[in-house]
Write an enzyme that holds these catalytic residues in place. Sequence first.
Site, PDB file in Angstrom:
ATOM      1  N   HIS A   1       0.937  -0.997   0.022  1.00 33.17           N
ATOM      2  CA  HIS A   1       0.097   0.009   0.063  1.00 33.17           C
ATOM      3  C   HIS A   1       0.934   1.367   0.033  1.00 33.17           C
ATOM      4  O   HIS A   1       0.201   2.451  -0.327  1.00 33.17           O
ATOM      5  CB  HIS A   1      -1.122  -0.023   1.218  1.00 33.17           C
TER       6      HIS A   1
ATOM      7  N   ASP B   1       0.120  -7.729   1.285  1.00 34.43           N
ATOM      8  CA  ASP B   1       0.619  -6.173   1.224  1.00 34.43           C
ATOM      9  C   ASP B   1       1.938  -5.996   1.510  1.00 34.43           C
ATOM     10  O   ASP B   1       2.642  -5.323   2.173  1.00 34.43           O
ATOM     11  CB  ASP B   1       0.072  -5.538   2.594  1.00 34.43           C
TER      12      ASP B   1
ATOM     13  N   GLY C   1       3.057   6.667   8.829  1.00 31.95           N
ATOM     14  CA  GLY C   1       4.411   6.733   8.485  1.00 31.95           C
ATOM     15  C   GLY C   1       5.353   5.718   8.965  1.00 31.95           C
ATOM     16  O   GLY C   1       6.644   5.605   8.293  1.00 31.95           O
ATOM     17  N   ASN C   2       4.961   4.842   9.583  1.00 29.19           N
ATOM     18  CA  ASN C   2       5.766   3.596   9.871  1.00 29.19           C
ATOM     19  C   ASN C   2       5.622   2.375   9.010  1.00 29.19           C
ATOM     20  O   ASN C   2       6.568   1.430   8.942  1.00 29.19           O
ATOM     21  CB  ASN C   2       5.630   3.157  11.403  1.00 29.19           C
ATOM     22  N   SER C   3       4.606   2.290   7.974  1.00 26.61           N
ATOM     23  CA  SER C   3       4.542   1.297   7.496  1.00 26.61           C
ATOM     24  C   SER C   3       5.531   0.670   6.426  1.00 26.61           C
ATOM     25  O   SER C   3       5.980   1.653   5.656  1.00 26.61           O
ATOM     26  CB  SER C   3       3.213   1.219   6.448  1.00 26.61           C
TER      27      SER C   3
ATOM     28  N   GLY D   1     -12.496 -22.687  -2.205  1.00 27.28           N
ATOM     29  CA  GLY D   1     -13.855 -22.131  -2.887  1.00 27.28           C
ATOM     30  C   GLY D   1     -14.987 -22.390  -1.680  1.00 27.28           C
ATOM     31  O   GLY D   1     -16.122 -22.764  -1.964  1.00 27.28           O
ATOM     32  N   VAL D   2     -14.799 -21.968  -0.561  1.00 20.40           N
ATOM     33  CA  VAL D   2     -15.972 -22.150   0.262  1.00 20.40           C
ATOM     34  C   VAL D   2     -16.011 -20.660   1.155  1.00 20.40           C
ATOM     35  O   VAL D   2     -15.004 -19.815   1.362  1.00 20.40           O
ATOM     36  CB  VAL D   2     -15.600 -22.791   1.469  1.00 20.40           C
TER      37      VAL D   2
ATOM     38  N   ILE E   1     -16.871 -19.340   5.095  1.00 22.31           N
ATOM     39  CA  ILE E   1     -16.876 -19.920   6.222  1.00 22.31           C
ATOM     40  C   ILE E   1     -17.105 -18.731   7.267  1.00 22.31           C
ATOM     41  O   ILE E   1     -17.164 -17.638   6.990  1.00 22.31           O
ATOM     42  CB  ILE E   1     -15.433 -20.344   6.484  1.00 22.31           C
TER      43      ILE E   1
END
Length: 504
Positions: A120, A155, A227-229, A285-286, A288
């Site tokens: 991101h 990410d 600002g830390n990501s 493909g479930v 849940i």
Amino acid sequence: MRYAYGLTSALLIGGAAVTMVGGFPAGAQTAVNEGIEMQRAVPRAGAPESFADLTAQLQPAVVNISTRQRIEVSRGNSIADLFGLRRPGQGQNTPQTREAQSLGSGFIISADGFVVTNNHVVSPNGRGTVEEITVTMPDGKEYDAELVGADAASDLAVLKINRSEAFPFVKFGDSDQARVGDWVIAIGNPFGLGGTVTSGIVSAVSRNTGSGAYDRYIQTDASINRGNSGGPMFDMQGNVIGINNAIFSPSGGSVGIGFAIPAEVAKPIVAQLREGQDIERGFLGVSIQPVDEDLADSLGLEKNVGEFVQAVSPDAAADKAGIRAGDIVVEVNNKKVTSEQTLSFLVANIAPGTEIPIALYREGKRRTVTATIGKRPSEEEMRQQQMFADPEDEETVPDSADSGQLEETLGLQVVPLTPAINRQLGSPADTSGLAIARVDPNSDAARKGLRRRDVILSANYKSVDSIAGLEAIVDEAKTANRDAVLLRVQRRGQPARYIAIRLR
């Protein structure tokens, strides 16, 4: 600022950067977080007297990442627009754009300049396009960065910068060895304040926040803010055990609950991105839901163990393995399904094509089925599969849906039909056309009764199966000075009908 709603409040996600205390370390061909230099920097057991030596050794490998973006913005309504005085083709403006920037952090993982950060941090905002990525070293030197690979699901992103001399770099450690109570430090650029180091402890491991298949974080009370990501989380041996990613905050600032992507999750993904490979994940493909106390009581099962299958996608791996709605999956490939080790997490980390046992309960009896794991669809395919799943869901579709010419001229956002969307709409699998994802309430289309989930089969008696095809027909109508286009629209359970929609 991006928001993710997995807990009861927002996970605030930002970017990060740093500046350097001292110059580049000697012997840049060796990782700055190994060998005799690290032995001198590592504090003694227990609470350290100071993190200064550790910080000075590690900080040269942490960088600032900034992007320059071009964002498409909605055009403001003129007086003519408000009173319906503008005729098609009259005074039409080109889409307006504005320039935007984002800041984040990252860290160098090799002497030849590969950089790890969050996806991101380097991805466009909304309808934006990233035009430039810049990596700034702690000494202020800037380098143009190439995006080598990015993965939205985890990410994570990998960049490449170049220069003739070697870069200082750090190595990943073993996050599985992290224990609650261990000391950690985070290096980043909170709120654009420059190189900042914060310390804390590991507050929890394998923390599930309910935000996706790779939702398993190291939680820390080290201050992590906007600002830390993308910045690294180090253990006391100088190893990168996490990538700072998000915070839990009712206020928008740090309240002592931060999250980092564990190194053991990140390492294999980073390795594939670095080689330019596509990330392939397992898929059952479930649909849940967790086995909560009420569900467990109703079934006579232990609570917080396993996950309840609400629905099974036709022809997906689960369907072929004989898994049914109402089953409770308790083990995947001999690993227990728990709140910390979810079904999605376990399956996503299994290579497509792998044959595995799945233990489940059905009507109170335990049984085991064998499934051949499928390939997880792309994020766009997943979005489309869920777009029309709920007939009452009237939320605006994401920006990846058409929001350009057709929204301007017809007041419609549309997507091409796929077999998955046809299933959601109850249409025959071979139906061709465009599904309406959103209708502008101020448009003639809305006044004529068009709504989300309607299907456009043709326009001006020409079949349409692509957005570009409908745009071309609209352009033809405008060139011929026509004020409307004739759409043939299908609504579930009703015969198709023709509706003339005025152009804006």
